[in-house]
Scaffold this motif. Structure first.
Motif, PDB file in Angstrom:
ATOM      1  N   LEU A  64       9.937  41.891  -0.679  1.00 43.64           N
ATOM      2  CA  LEU A  64       8.748  41.102  -1.002  1.00 43.64           C
ATOM      3  C   LEU A  64       8.564  39.879  -0.126  1.00 43.64           C
ATOM      4  O   LEU A  64       7.462  39.320  -0.081  1.00 43.64           O
ATOM      5  CB  LEU A  64       8.815  40.658  -2.473  1.00 43.64           C
ATOM      6  CG  LEU A  64       8.735  41.785  -3.515  1.00 43.64           C
ATOM      7  CD1 LEU A  64       8.960  41.222  -4.909  1.00 43.64           C
ATOM      8  CD2 LEU A  64       7.396  42.497  -3.434  1.00 43.64           C
ATOM      9  N   SER A  72      -2.091  37.324   5.572  1.00 42.92           N
ATOM     10  CA  SER A  72      -2.932  38.437   5.149  1.00 42.92           C
ATOM     11  C   SER A  72      -2.924  38.559   3.631  1.00 42.92           C
ATOM     12  O   SER A  72      -2.109  37.940   2.931  1.00 42.92           O
ATOM     13  CB  SER A  72      -2.447  39.746   5.772  1.00 42.92           C
ATOM     14  OG  SER A  72      -1.129  40.034   5.343  1.00 42.92           O
ATOM     15  N   ILE A  73      -3.848  39.374   3.116  1.00 45.23           N
ATOM     16  CA  ILE A  73      -3.932  39.572   1.666  1.00 45.23           C
ATOM     17  C   ILE A  73      -2.642  40.199   1.135  1.00 45.23           C
ATOM     18  O   ILE A  73      -2.124  39.798   0.082  1.00 45.23           O
ATOM     19  CB  ILE A  73      -5.152  40.454   1.331  1.00 45.23           C
ATOM     20  CG1 ILE A  73      -6.447  39.750   1.742  1.00 45.23           C
ATOM     21  CG2 ILE A  73      -5.181  40.795  -0.157  1.00 45.23           C
ATOM     22  CD1 ILE A  73      -7.691  40.563   1.504  1.00 45.23           C
ATOM     23  N   LEU A  74      -2.102  41.170   1.863  1.00 47.68           N
ATOM     24  CA  LEU A  74      -0.857  41.814   1.435  1.00 47.68           C
ATOM     25  C   LEU A  74       0.289  40.812   1.392  1.00 47.68           C
ATOM     26  O   LEU A  74       1.105  40.818   0.456  1.00 47.68           O
ATOM     27  CB  LEU A  74      -0.522  42.969   2.383  1.00 47.68           C
ATOM     28  CG  LEU A  74       0.755  43.765   2.039  1.00 47.68           C
ATOM     29  CD1 LEU A  74       0.637  44.372   0.640  1.00 47.68           C
ATOM     30  CD2 LEU A  74       1.011  44.847   3.088  1.00 47.68           C
ATOM     31  N   SER A  75       0.361  39.930   2.381  1.00 47.40           N
ATOM     32  CA  SER A  75       1.422  38.915   2.386  1.00 47.40           C
ATOM     33  C   SER A  75       1.268  37.951   1.218  1.00 47.40           C
ATOM     34  O   SER A  75       2.262  37.545   0.598  1.00 47.40           O
ATOM     35  CB  SER A  75       1.385  38.145   3.712  1.00 47.40           C
ATOM     36  OG  SER A  75       1.610  39.007   4.798  1.00 47.40           O
ATOM     37  N   THR A  76       0.033  37.599   0.901  1.00 46.98           N
ATOM     38  CA  THR A  76      -0.211  36.711  -0.234  1.00 46.98           C
ATOM     39  C   THR A  76       0.214  37.368  -1.542  1.00 46.98           C
ATOM     40  O   THR A  76       0.833  36.727  -2.408  1.00 46.98           O
ATOM     41  CB  THR A  76      -1.697  36.332  -0.290  1.00 46.98           C
ATOM     42  OG1 THR A  76      -2.090  35.736   0.953  1.00 46.98           O
ATOM     43  CG2 THR A  76      -1.959  35.351  -1.427  1.00 46.98           C
ATOM     44  N   ILE A  77      -0.093  38.653  -1.691  1.00 43.89           N
ATOM     45  CA  ILE A  77       0.309  39.381  -2.909  1.00 43.89           C
ATOM     46  C   ILE A  77       1.830  39.463  -2.999  1.00 43.89           C
ATOM     47  O   ILE A  77       2.420  39.284  -4.076  1.00 43.89           O
ATOM     48  CB  ILE A  77      -0.323  40.778  -2.917  1.00 43.89           C
ATOM     49  CG1 ILE A  77      -1.854  40.662  -3.019  1.00 43.89           C
ATOM     50  CG2 ILE A  77       0.223  41.617  -4.078  1.00 43.89           C
ATOM     51  CD1 ILE A  77      -2.575  41.985  -2.895  1.00 43.89           C
ATOM     52  N   ARG A  78       2.468  39.712  -1.889  1.00 45.93           N
ATOM     53  CA  ARG A  78       3.934  39.803  -1.890  1.00 45.93           C
ATOM     54  C   ARG A  78       4.564  38.471  -2.281  1.00 45.93           C
ATOM     55  O   ARG A  78       5.537  38.432  -3.061  1.00 45.93           O
ATOM     56  CB  ARG A  78       4.428  40.244  -0.516  1.00 45.93           C
ATOM     57  CG  ARG A  78       4.112  41.711  -0.201  1.00 45.93           C
ATOM     58  CD  ARG A  78       4.315  42.015   1.271  1.00 45.93           C
ATOM     59  NE  ARG A  78       5.712  41.893   1.669  1.00 45.93           N
ATOM     60  CZ  ARG A  78       6.129  42.028   2.936  1.00 45.93           C
ATOM     61  NH1 ARG A  78       5.246  42.257   3.889  1.00 45.93           N
ATOM     62  NH2 ARG A  78       7.395  41.909   3.227  1.00 45.93           N
ATOM     63  N   ARG A  79       4.032  37.371  -1.753  1.00 50.63           N
ATOM     64  CA  ARG A  79       4.568  36.051  -2.136  1.00 50.63           C
ATOM     65  C   ARG A  79       4.369  35.791  -3.613  1.00 50.63           C
ATOM     66  O   ARG A  79       5.227  35.198  -4.281  1.00 50.63           O
ATOM     67  CB  ARG A  79       3.886  34.964  -1.312  1.00 50.63           C
ATOM     68  CG  ARG A  79       4.280  34.932   0.151  1.00 50.63           C
ATOM     69  CD  ARG A  79       3.749  33.689   0.833  1.00 50.63           C
ATOM     70  NE  ARG A  79       4.043  33.689   2.264  1.00 50.63           N
ATOM     71  CZ  ARG A  79       3.217  34.140   3.203  1.00 50.63           C
ATOM     72  NH1 ARG A  79       2.023  34.608   2.842  1.00 50.63           N
ATOM     73  NH2 ARG A  79       3.553  34.113   4.466  1.00 50.63           N
ATOM     74  N   PHE A  80       3.210  36.217  -4.155  1.00 55.92           N
ATOM     75  CA  PHE A  80       2.941  35.994  -5.584  1.00 55.92           C
ATOM     76  C   PHE A  80       3.909  36.794  -6.457  1.00 55.92           C
ATOM     77  O   PHE A  80       4.451  36.275  -7.441  1.00 55.92           O
ATOM     78  CB  PHE A  80       1.494  36.383  -5.884  1.00 55.92           C
ATOM     79  CG  PHE A  80       1.101  36.199  -7.323  1.00 55.92           C
ATOM     80  CD1 PHE A  80       0.860  34.936  -7.842  1.00 55.92           C
ATOM     81  CD2 PHE A  80       0.993  37.298  -8.166  1.00 55.92           C
ATOM     82  CE1 PHE A  80       0.512  34.763  -9.164  1.00 55.92           C
ATOM     83  CE2 PHE A  80       0.642  37.135  -9.496  1.00 55.92           C
ATOM     84  CZ  PHE A  80       0.402  35.861  -9.993  1.00 55.92           C
ATOM     85  N   VAL A  81       4.136  38.047  -6.103  1.00 58.25           N
ATOM     86  CA  VAL A  81       5.065  38.882  -6.896  1.00 58.25           C
ATOM     87  C   VAL A  81       6.486  38.355  -6.770  1.00 58.25           C
ATOM     88  O   VAL A  81       7.269  38.408  -7.732  1.00 58.25           O
ATOM     89  CB  VAL A  81       4.964  40.356  -6.450  1.00 58.25           C
ATOM     90  CG1 VAL A  81       5.968  41.221  -7.196  1.00 58.25           C
ATOM     91  CG2 VAL A  81       3.550  40.888  -6.683  1.00 58.25           C
ATOM     92  N   GLN A 203     -10.563  27.372  -6.091  1.00 58.72           N
ATOM     93  CA  GLN A 203     -10.604  28.539  -5.216  1.00 58.72           C
ATOM     94  C   GLN A 203     -12.010  28.773  -4.675  1.00 58.72           C
ATOM     95  O   GLN A 203     -12.199  29.083  -3.494  1.00 58.72           O
ATOM     96  CB  GLN A 203     -10.122  29.784  -5.978  1.00 58.72           C
ATOM     97  CG  GLN A 203      -8.687  29.704  -6.455  1.00 58.72           C
ATOM     98  CD  GLN A 203      -7.705  29.541  -5.311  1.00 58.72           C
ATOM     99  OE1 GLN A 203      -7.804  30.234  -4.293  1.00 58.72           O
ATOM    100  NE2 GLN A 203      -6.760  28.621  -5.462  1.00 58.72           N
TER     101      GLN A 203
END
Length: 440
Positions: A64, A72-81, A203
């Motif tokens: 993660l 990127s959006i995927l990187s942001t999601i990974r940081r959130f998880v 936001q």
């Protein structure tokens, strides 16, 4: 040991009753083989969860964690998880315990102990969420004061009793009567709704600020409209949650209308003026403006009631929005338009004035900030003065001649040097004094 509890307060009697129930349940658990088997399953579930967590957590953190600098959006999601990885241990224990509960209920027809353990694991997850995961100060306080006490009651099996007791307690304010539970529910819902409103407003504001194709005034207007919409929806949802009928808001809005009509005229006028300014875009953040009363400065902030100007000496001036509508305002910036300035000077009567325009215009044109469009520097004859021939050079620049820019000062130096290099005299006043003596 027996004693009479009839003389005790009702609250104490209820607490003693709950304590006796807990004591009876504890005796049953201690003497029951099914309870001991459930305790064993709880220990086994926790041990299996601990071992699995030791293996899975490093793997999940490695998967993660995005590469540094990626947005990127995927990187942001990974940081959130990744933030929620500390919940892995209690959630694994809760899942294994749920499987064990089904087995014990099938074998023994009872699962009270293991159900209690499952609730304890949820309490542990809530504690980790509040202590390690939540970073927002407001949400952390909300979690410590509301979420954790609720989870403690839930783990002990007292949440239903506490809810029923709070629903029976009522508070009266005149003709209005409501339960303590309704108040608590309103506080919780209001806190969460308005926190979500603030977060979504931030936001939305960040997203709109990135839309460079929109004019600054349009971005500000969209931000204000989004803010009003978000908090309006949050307020309506809160009224519905706490049970206030929306039809009663008509009376409230009528009262507000009367208040605006009598005591809040200026506030309403400034608010409406602010909306008009945003719609027309005549003055926005970053513009240098001068009001009819002589106040001048750069607009650094716009609010619903006023605009804040910062002068070049660092002072802030709060100007009501109405002043921008009802008085004359000079906008020197106008979203980056050019401005014209002039510097006057004079030369001696001994000078060939026909050479002056070419000398001065070529000298001023060398300044890096002086523009050739819309017009190049223009030296004009003005008057025959008392001490010399008066001229003025006009030039165009981007920006304001103050603060960090010193256009007129720089042009004055250029004029002085150009006249000196061409041996042109700059005159100064001369006076002839006649001394007369009386005839003798």
């Amino acid at each position: 040991m027996n004693f009479d509890t009839a003389s005790l307060p009702p609250v104490v009697q209820n607490m003693l009753g709950y304590a006796l129930q807990v004591w009876d349940i504890a005796k049953v658990w201690v003497l029951s083989p099914a309870a001991w088997s459930q305790f064993g399953l709880l220990l086994a579930a926790f041990a299996a969860s601990y071992v699995l967590n030791k293996r899975l957590r490093p793997l999940l953190e490695r998967i993660l964690t995005p590469e540094p600098g990626k947005t990127s959006i995927l990187s942001t999601i990974r940081r959130f998880v990744l933030i929620f990885v500390p919940l892995l241990l209690p959630l694994l224990a809760w899942g294994f315990t749920a499987i064990g509960e089904q087995a014990t209920r099938a074998l023994f027809g009872s699962g009270a102990v293991i159900a209690f353990g499952k609730r304890v694991f949820l309490l542990l997850a809530a504690r980790i969420l509040v202590q390690e995961i939540i970073t927002d100060v407001f949400l952390r306080v909300l979690g410590k004061t509301i979420l954790l006490p609720i989870m403690v009651l839930y783990a002990l099996g007292l949440l239903d009793y506490a809810t029923a007791y709070l629903n029976e307690m009522t508070v009266s304010l005149g003709n209005i009567e409501f339960t303590v539970m309704a108040v608590i529910r309103g506080v919780i819902a209001g806190s969460i709704l308005f926190w979500l409103g603030r977060w979504s407003n931030d936001q939305t504001g960040s997203y709109l600020e990135k839309q460079e194709e929109l004019r600054p005034a349009a971005r500000q207007l969209a931000t204000k409209a989004a803010e009003l919409t978000i908090y309006g929806i949050a307020f309506i949802l809160l009224m519905s949650i706490i049970g206030v009928p929306l039809t009663s808001l008509a009376v409230l809005s009528g009262a507000i209308g009367v208040g605006l009509g009598f005591g809040l005229q200026k506030i309403a006028s400034n608010y409406i003026s602010g909306v008009i300014l945003l719609l027309e875009g005549q003055a926005t953040v970053g513009d240098y403006v001068e009001l009819d009363n002589g106040m001048a400065g750069t607009i650094v902030q716009t609010t619903a009631r006023a605009m804040i100007l910062e002068t070049y000496d660092g002072r802030w001036i709060v100007v009501p929005n109405e002043d921008f509508i009802t008085t004359r305002v000079i906008n020197y910036s106008d979203q980056g338009s050019t401005n014209r300035y002039e510097v006057p000077f004079s030369v001696s009567y001994k000078t060939d004035i026909n050479k002056i325009p070419d000398i001065i215009e070529s000298a001023v044109a060398k300044h890096p900030a002086v523009l050739s469009d819309p017009f190049p520097p223009d030296c004009e004859f003005r008057a025959f003065g008392d001490s010399g021939v008066e001229f003025a050079v006009e030039f165009w620049v981007n920006g304001i001649d103050d603060g960090r820019h010193k256009f007129s000062s720089d042009v004055g130096f250029l004029i002085w040097n150009a006249l000196r290099d061409n041996d042109i005299e700059i005159p100064y006043p001369h006076r002839v004094i006649e001394m007369r003596t009386p005839d003798t």
